[in-house]
Design an enzyme around this catalytic site. Structure first.
Site, PDB file in Angstrom:
ATOM      1  N   TYR A  15      74.213  33.389 145.111  1.00 41.79           N
ATOM      2  CA  TYR A  15      75.366  33.322 146.022  1.00 41.79           C
ATOM      3  C   TYR A  15      76.494  34.208 145.523  1.00 41.79           C
ATOM      4  O   TYR A  15      77.138  34.907 146.289  1.00 41.79           O
ATOM      5  CB  TYR A  15      75.917  31.891 146.090  1.00 41.79           C
ATOM      6  CG  TYR A  15      75.215  30.954 147.030  1.00 41.79           C
ATOM      7  CD1 TYR A  15      74.838  31.362 148.304  1.00 41.79           C
ATOM      8  CD2 TYR A  15      74.952  29.643 146.648  1.00 41.79           C
ATOM      9  CE1 TYR A  15      74.199  30.480 149.161  1.00 41.79           C
ATOM     10  CE2 TYR A  15      74.312  28.754 147.505  1.00 41.79           C
ATOM     11  CZ  TYR A  15      73.938  29.179 148.758  1.00 41.79           C
ATOM     12  OH  TYR A  15      73.318  28.304 149.599  1.00 41.79           O
TER      13      TYR A  15
ATOM     14  N   GLU B 182     100.074  22.189 124.237  1.00 43.91           N
ATOM     15  CA  GLU B 182      98.622  22.389 124.239  1.00 43.91           C
ATOM     16  C   GLU B 182      98.255  23.845 124.571  1.00 43.91           C
ATOM     17  O   GLU B 182      97.164  24.103 125.092  1.00 43.91           O
ATOM     18  CB  GLU B 182      97.984  21.395 125.209  1.00 43.91           C
ATOM     19  CG  GLU B 182      98.275  19.961 124.761  1.00 43.91           C
ATOM     20  CD  GLU B 182      97.506  18.889 125.501  1.00 43.91           C
ATOM     21  OE1 GLU B 182      96.626  18.288 124.885  1.00 43.91           O
ATOM     22  OE2 GLU B 182      97.794  18.649 126.680  1.00 43.91           O
TER      23      GLU B 182
ATOM     24  N   HIS C 174      94.287  22.019 132.401  1.00 50.94           N
ATOM     25  CA  HIS C 174      93.963  20.848 131.584  1.00 50.94           C
ATOM     26  C   HIS C 174      94.638  19.630 132.199  1.00 50.94           C
ATOM     27  O   HIS C 174      95.794  19.697 132.604  1.00 50.94           O
ATOM     28  CB  HIS C 174      94.465  21.084 130.159  1.00 50.94           C
ATOM     29  CG  HIS C 174      94.540  19.837 129.336  1.00 50.94           C
ATOM     30  ND1 HIS C 174      93.434  19.076 129.046  1.00 50.94           N
ATOM     31  CD2 HIS C 174      95.592  19.217 128.739  1.00 50.94           C
ATOM     32  CE1 HIS C 174      93.813  18.037 128.305  1.00 50.94           C
ATOM     33  NE2 HIS C 174      95.107  18.093 128.102  1.00 50.94           N
TER      34      HIS C 174
ATOM     35  N   HIS D 279      94.748  14.994 132.346  1.00 48.50           N
ATOM     36  CA  HIS D 279      94.354  13.665 131.865  1.00 48.50           C
ATOM     37  C   HIS D 279      93.990  12.819 133.078  1.00 48.50           C
ATOM     38  O   HIS D 279      94.600  11.777 133.324  1.00 48.50           O
ATOM     39  CB  HIS D 279      95.497  13.008 131.102  1.00 48.50           C
ATOM     40  CG  HIS D 279      95.938  13.727 129.871  1.00 48.50           C
ATOM     41  ND1 HIS D 279      96.892  13.227 129.023  1.00 48.50           N
ATOM     42  CD2 HIS D 279      95.540  14.902 129.327  1.00 48.50           C
ATOM     43  CE1 HIS D 279      97.077  14.074 128.012  1.00 48.50           C
ATOM     44  NE2 HIS D 279      96.267  15.113 128.176  1.00 48.50           N
TER      45      HIS D 279
ATOM     46  N   HIS E  56      90.609  12.166 125.467  1.00 46.97           N
ATOM     47  CA  HIS E  56      91.761  12.964 125.840  1.00 46.97           C
ATOM     48  C   HIS E  56      91.743  13.336 127.336  1.00 46.97           C
ATOM     49  O   HIS E  56      92.572  12.816 128.087  1.00 46.97           O
ATOM     50  CB  HIS E  56      91.793  14.208 124.943  1.00 46.97           C
ATOM     51  CG  HIS E  56      92.977  15.087 125.112  1.00 46.97           C
ATOM     52  ND1 HIS E  56      93.416  15.942 124.130  1.00 46.97           N
ATOM     53  CD2 HIS E  56      93.808  15.281 126.167  1.00 46.97           C
ATOM     54  CE1 HIS E  56      94.481  16.595 124.566  1.00 46.97           C
ATOM     55  NE2 HIS E  56      94.726  16.215 125.792  1.00 46.97           N
TER      56      HIS E  56
ATOM     57  N   TYR F 236      73.365  17.913 141.301  1.00 48.27           N
ATOM     58  CA  TYR F 236      73.147  19.354 141.093  1.00 48.27           C
ATOM     59  C   TYR F 236      74.448  20.134 140.901  1.00 48.27           C
ATOM     60  O   TYR F 236      74.456  21.225 140.313  1.00 48.27           O
ATOM     61  CB  TYR F 236      72.317  19.948 142.247  1.00 48.27           C
ATOM     62  CG  TYR F 236      73.074  20.191 143.528  1.00 48.27           C
ATOM     63  CD1 TYR F 236      73.148  19.218 144.515  1.00 48.27           C
ATOM     64  CD2 TYR F 236      73.728  21.401 143.741  1.00 48.27           C
ATOM     65  CE1 TYR F 236      73.866  19.437 145.686  1.00 48.27           C
ATOM     66  CE2 TYR F 236      74.444  21.626 144.910  1.00 48.27           C
ATOM     67  CZ  TYR F 236      74.504  20.649 145.876  1.00 48.27           C
ATOM     68  OH  TYR F 236      75.212  20.871 147.023  1.00 48.27           O
TER      69      TYR F 236
END
Ligand SMILES: [Zn+2]
Length: 209
Positions: free
Chosen positions: A206, A71, A90, A92, A153, A111
């Site tokens: 911030y 990937e 990334h 799962h 995915h 928020y």
């Protein structure tokens, strides 16, 4: 640059206890002078040593004794398109995957959605794992954002460094769980566009301190 590879391994190992990963499904990368280091394909993180970490250039070529994660494309494309990103992660993770299977954007039910750069977290169109089509779809919905869902995915996040990318991934998975829990009771009340604009402004104030 073995220090950067060691930091990458530490981050990869932190994914499982953080509830982001089981086995070898996720991947993580960190930008370096000549491209980026990325976790290799199909290796359990607990056995990794620095020499197992491939170095990739932005042209997609790689060096090292292991092959990069299949990937790698969305990692490469994010580094090429978004100079502000120093690390990409990334996973799962279970709650993100569950919501990604609904193929819906996560609305401003809390928020903290604004931490990811906008008033939703978008879901990218489905394309097969590892494909250029998937990377293109992910980059499209990450425009101006630091995270997205990948349909059917998982999740994708990017931060300025590995510490931030891991923290964002944990926050993202927590938000997915909270949204799922709220939806299990009733339809959550969403924050307005004005509410979210005020939060985004406060976060950016911030950031400048
Ligand atoms: Zn994946």
């Amino acid at each position: 640059m073995s220090e950067l590879r060691d930091q990458l391994i530490t981050t990869a190992r932190a994914m499982q206890p953080a509830g982001l990963n089981r086995g070898t499904a996720g991947n993580v990368s960190v930008r370096c002078n000549t491209g980026f280091y990325i976790t290799p394909t199909g290796m359990p993180y607990d056995t990794l040593v620095a020499d197992d970490i491939p170095l990739m250039a932005l042209d997609g070529s790689h060096q090292g004794r292991r092959k990069p994660s299949s990937e790698w494309r969305f990692h490469r494309d994010l580094y090429a398109a978004r100079p502000e990103f120093g690390a990409v992660l990334h996973a799962h993770s279970p709650f993100a995957v569950s919501l990604a299977c609904l193929r819906r954007d996560i609305p401003p039910f809390h928020y903290m959605i604004a931490r990811f750069g906008g008033d939703t977290i978008r879901c990218a169109d489905y394309a097969i794992f590892g494909s250029q089509e998937l990377s293109t779809a992910a980059l499209q919905v990450m425009a101006g954002r630091r995270a997205c869902l990948l349909a059917n995915h998982g999740l994708l996040v990017a931060g300025r460094d590995l510490v931030e990318a891991l923290a964002l991934a944990i926050e993202f998975e927590d938000l997915c769980e909270q949204y799922w829990r709220a939806c299990a009771i009733d339809r959550p009340v969403l924050l307005s566009a004005d509410d979210m604009a005020a939060v985004i402004k406060k976060f950016s104030d911030y950031g400048q301190q």
